[in-house]
Design an enzyme around this catalytic site. Sequence first.
Site, short mmCIF file in Angstrom:
data_model
loop_
_atom_site.label_atom_id
_atom_site.label_comp_id
_atom_site.label_asym_id
_atom_site.label_seq_id
_atom_site.Cartn_x
_atom_site.Cartn_y
_atom_site.Cartn_z
N GLY A 239 -4.15 -4.35 -4.44
CA GLY A 239 -5.15 -3.35 -4.81
C GLY A 239 -4.43 -2.08 -5.20
N HIS A 240 -4.45 -1.76 -6.48
CA HIS A 240 -3.75 -0.56 -6.95
C HIS A 240 -4.77 0.47 -7.43
CE1 HIS A 240 0.14 -3.06 -7.67
NE2 HIS A 240 -0.13 -2.86 -6.41
N ASP B 208 0.81 -1.22 0.00
CA ASP B 208 0.00 0.00 0.00
C ASP B 208 0.84 1.27 0.00
OD1 ASP B 208 -2.26 -1.71 0.32
OD2 ASP B 208 -1.81 -1.80 2.46
N LYS C 53 2.26 2.23 -5.02
CA LYS C 53 2.92 1.71 -6.24
C LYS C 53 2.05 1.94 -7.47
CE LYS C 53 3.09 -2.34 -4.42
NZ LYS C 53 2.68 -2.03 -3.04
N GLN D 270 2.12 -5.83 -3.20
CA GLN D 270 2.49 -5.97 -1.77
C GLN D 270 3.80 -5.21 -1.49
OE1 GLN D 270 1.70 -9.30 -3.41
NE2 GLN D 270 -0.36 -8.58 -3.06
P1 IMP Z 1 -2.47 -12.79 1.79
O1 IMP Z 1 -1.51 -12.25 0.77
O2 IMP Z 1 -3.91 -12.52 1.46
O3 IMP Z 1 -2.21 -14.22 2.12
O4 IMP Z 1 -2.23 -11.98 3.15
C1 IMP Z 1 -1.02 -12.11 3.90
C2 IMP Z 1 -0.64 -10.79 4.56
O5 IMP Z 1 -0.24 -9.87 3.54
C3 IMP Z 1 -1.78 -10.11 5.31
O6 IMP Z 1 -1.21 -9.40 6.42
C4 IMP Z 1 -2.32 -9.11 4.31
O7 IMP Z 1 -2.95 -8.03 4.93
C5 IMP Z 1 -1.03 -8.69 3.61
N1 IMP Z 1 -1.25 -8.25 2.23
C6 IMP Z 1 -1.47 -9.02 1.14
N2 IMP Z 1 -1.60 -8.27 0.05
C7 IMP Z 1 -1.44 -6.99 0.43
C8 IMP Z 1 -1.43 -5.75 -0.28
O8 IMP Z 1 -1.59 -5.67 -1.49
N3 IMP Z 1 -1.23 -4.64 0.48
C9 IMP Z 1 -1.01 -4.70 1.81
N4 IMP Z 1 -1.00 -5.83 2.51
C10 IMP Z 1 -1.21 -6.97 1.82
#
Ligand code: IMP
Length: 434
Positions: free
Chosen positions: A40-41, A13, A16, A224
Amino acid sequence: MAGIAIIGAQWGDEGKGKITHLLSGLADMVVRFGGGPNAGHTVMHRGKTFKFHQIPSGILYPHVRAVMGNGMVVDPDELWREMEMLRRAGVELRRLTVSGNVHLIFPYHRLLDRSIEDLSGERAIGTTGRGIGPAYTDKAARRGVRVQDLLLPEPELTQRLQHALRFANTLLVHLLKSEPVALDAMLERARLWRERLAPFIGDAFAAVHRALQEGQTVLFEGAQGALLDLDHGTYPFVTSSHPTVGGVLAGAGVGPDALSRVIGVVKAFQTRVGSGPMPTEVRGELAERLRGSGANPWDEFGTTTGRPRRVGWLDGVALRYSVQLNGLTELAVTKLDVLTGLERVAVAVAYELDGVRLETFPAQQAGLDRCRPVYEYLPGWNEDITGARRLEDLPAAARDYLRFIEELAGVPVTIVSVGPATEQTILCAEYQGA
Ligand code: IMP
């Protein structure tokens, strides 16, 4: 060759989406190399706000080819929704290539993700619930079903799905006390996906290499952030992929010589969504101030889940770690405008653990929970900076803050974002253009 990687330098977040969108205007190709619909972009393009989860946002420019690389896991239902959003906006989708090696997220992956989180109780990761972990688990266990499998003769596709379901259903029924998933329903879904995706499935590897060989500018769009990396992040509170520069190489199939620049995107403060240590987290009034009310799409609420993000001061220790981990050549600092109006701004320059000062990210992750930030305070500024387009337009205190970040990180700040719109950006003197 002009490959440019855009990497989140924190816990995701970082903005990017905006930086990728800005540089996409100068690129020929934009490649997503990892993650899936957990990303989520948010992008503002010609006055409209677009939310991307899987398709590289560069597709908004008619001259850009968009590639979804082999390192991704993709939910085709979600992908279809994104395609529909783009079609409605008049975006030509023929410029999209989905690698046949991408792994598919089936509805049972989402079910497993949520059920495993429920079962984990206090040890839950706080995932996005999009099936990311279970899909990558199947990939690593070599029973995953890939996009290219959709094109197989039906008996073969059936066999692959049957094999994957044998494991998924064992978990669902015996461990998670859930209903088993029916093969027929999944096959039906796979047929629909084949119909919808077939025109986009292609040789992403060849496309990327052709572009690089022709000297085109290829952006590798990170999702991420580095601190969520499966190996180098704050395990177990991480995602199941590699949002670091290593992920670019593995997830797009290129060598290190493909990259001429590695841009780390860093928010002017720190945020995190989900569980896990965050040494500079703040609460109360300051947290509300940094997070925003949620009225704007760029406030600190998850683009994918809507969850309020945890917020805090910039963590300089984590940033230095991220610079090393990714070989960052420069930084893009985002959301500097959010700090406007604060009397003083803090940056963690070290941690204190059991009375000992730590300058580096602790190797023993268990220690991070007990690390206390050692702050340096800098004067704040009150002037509205959202109209600044050159460094000279910024008040001295804001410039000093940027200089402080550069010194702390040991790499130059080349891009500064002072608002959500693409034009609300300062390209610094050091910026060489893409
Ligand atoms: P997962 O990727 O859904 O398995 O989540 C694993 C961890 O990564 C959790 O703490 C999510 O909140 C975090 N996470 C996954 N994708 C994002 C992202 O795009 N932005 C911020 N945090 C993320």
